[in-house]
Design an enzyme around this catalytic site. Structure first.
Site, mmCIF file in Angstrom:
data_model
loop_
_atom_site.group_PDB
_atom_site.id
_atom_site.type_symbol
_atom_site.label_atom_id
_atom_site.label_comp_id
_atom_site.label_asym_id
_atom_site.label_seq_id
_atom_site.Cartn_x
_atom_site.Cartn_y
_atom_site.Cartn_z
ATOM 1 C CB CYS A 110 -82.190 6.735 -21.183
ATOM 2 S SG CYS A 110 -83.494 6.113 -20.115
ATOM 3 C CG HIS A 153 -86.833 10.460 -22.762
ATOM 4 N ND1 HIS A 153 -85.745 10.080 -23.492
ATOM 5 C CD2 HIS A 153 -86.709 9.824 -21.560
ATOM 6 C CE1 HIS A 153 -84.999 9.227 -22.781
ATOM 7 N NE2 HIS A 153 -85.569 9.065 -21.589
ATOM 8 C CD GLU A 154 -88.491 11.552 -18.333
ATOM 9 O OE1 GLU A 154 -87.359 12.004 -18.549
ATOM 10 O OE2 GLU A 154 -88.681 10.428 -17.835
ATOM 11 C CG HIS A 157 -88.916 6.101 -19.344
ATOM 12 N ND1 HIS A 157 -88.132 5.020 -19.654
ATOM 13 C CD2 HIS A 157 -88.087 7.171 -19.378
ATOM 14 C CE1 HIS A 157 -86.888 5.415 -19.883
ATOM 15 N NE2 HIS A 157 -86.832 6.723 -19.720
HETATM 16 O O1 LIG Z 1 -83.816 8.858 -18.504
HETATM 17 C C1 LIG Z 1 -84.632 9.779 -18.382
HETATM 18 O O2 LIG Z 1 -85.839 9.624 -18.523
HETATM 19 C C2 LIG Z 1 -84.100 11.148 -18.165
HETATM 20 C C3 LIG Z 1 -83.481 11.667 -19.401
HETATM 21 C C4 LIG Z 1 -84.552 12.442 -20.113
HETATM 22 C C5 LIG Z 1 -84.273 12.950 -21.482
HETATM 23 C C6 LIG Z 1 -83.291 12.399 -22.284
HETATM 24 C C7 LIG Z 1 -83.082 12.915 -23.569
HETATM 25 C C8 LIG Z 1 -83.862 13.942 -24.044
HETATM 26 C C9 LIG Z 1 -84.833 14.475 -23.244
HETATM 27 C C10 LIG Z 1 -85.039 13.983 -21.974
HETATM 28 C C11 LIG Z 1 -82.235 12.386 -18.943
HETATM 29 O O3 LIG Z 1 -82.529 13.693 -18.707
HETATM 30 S S1 LIG Z 1 -80.891 12.086 -19.971
HETATM 31 C C12 LIG Z 1 -79.703 13.209 -19.579
HETATM 32 C C13 LIG Z 1 -79.972 14.601 -20.038
HETATM 33 C C14 LIG Z 1 -79.554 15.623 -19.255
HETATM 34 C C15 LIG Z 1 -79.763 16.923 -19.661
HETATM 35 C C16 LIG Z 1 -80.393 17.189 -20.876
HETATM 36 C C17 LIG Z 1 -80.837 16.160 -21.661
HETATM 37 C C18 LIG Z 1 -80.618 14.836 -21.244
HETATM 38 NI NI NI Z 2 -85.054 7.772 -20.004
#
Ligand SMILES: O=C(O)C[C@@H](Cc1ccccc1)[C@H](O)SCc1ccccc1
Ligand code: NI
Length: 183
Positions: A110, A153-154, A157
């Site tokens: 995250c 995931h989003e 949040h």
């Molecule tokens: O912090 C966030 O919301 C963005 C996350 C979203 C995410 C994390 C894990 C699994 C799915 C979505 C970032 O994208 S974490 C970094 C990342 C980069 C590429 C691929 C997966 C996660």
């Molecule tokens: Ni996140």
């Protein structure tokens, strides 16, 4: 442009609040915010920009990660079949989901969490999401596998939920029953 300086980190109260619905049609201010969020995610995946501005690569970002109590998120990624998902979404709602679960075999990270948190994060394998897009279109998305994980995931949040809230504390690395990896 947004950089990591604008991303709030765990411990910030915004990450534990249930975000408020956003008025539609979008105000000019909210449209600019959501557009900047989408550009931030795109920039984070650009080798030159991410190095120049020290951006951590991401596939999505939600407004609470900017300290904003708004039900808005942006994604930019390709699923494992090469389908591109790239848009801003307002007031997204999961209207149905499968019983079957999925997970990313290497766990999740995250942008608001500056540490590794090992563990399997069980997610619904299929979800149906209703939302309004950055351009004002009302859409129904039927998502499966990796795309379903990113959106969950989003959307988490927007509800004050962090990915590690889903990890089984006794057996963090054991895949849940009735679940298959999406990667
Ligand atoms: O912090 C966030 O919301 C963005 C996350 C979203 C995410 C994390 C894990 C699994 C799915 C979505 C970032 O994208 S974490 C970094 C990342 C980069 C590429 C691929 C997966 C996660
Ligand atoms: Ni996140």
């Amino acid at each position: 442009m947004l950089t990591m300086k604008e991303i709030v980190r765990e411990g910030h109260p915004a990450l534990r609040e249930v975000a408020k619905e956003v008025d539609l049609p979008l105000s000019a201010e909210n449209k600019q915010i959501l557009s900047d969020m989408l550009q931030f995610v795109k920039n984070s995946q650009d080798p030159e920009l991410s190095e120049k501005y020290d951006l951590r690569p991401g596939v999505g970002v939600a407004a609470p990660q900017l300290g904003l109590n708004k039900r808005m998120l942006a994604v930019h990624f390709e699923d494992l079949k090469g389908q591109l998902y790239s848009d801003g979404y307002i007031n997204p709602k999961i209207i149905s989901h499968s019983v079957e679960q999925t997970y990313i075999s290497t766990g999740e990270g995250c942008l608001s969490v500056d540490r590794e948190v090992p563990g399997i994060v069980p997610r619904h394998k299929r979800i149906t999401v209703k939302a309004t897009t950055l351009s004002g279109e009302e859409v129904t998305l039927r998502l499966k596998g990796y795309a379903a994980v990113v959106f969950q995931h989003e959307i988490d949040h927007l509800n004050g939920i962090m990915f590690y809230d889903h990890i089984n504390e006794e057996n963090p690395l054991s895949p849940p029953q009735n679940a298959t990896p999406c990667d």
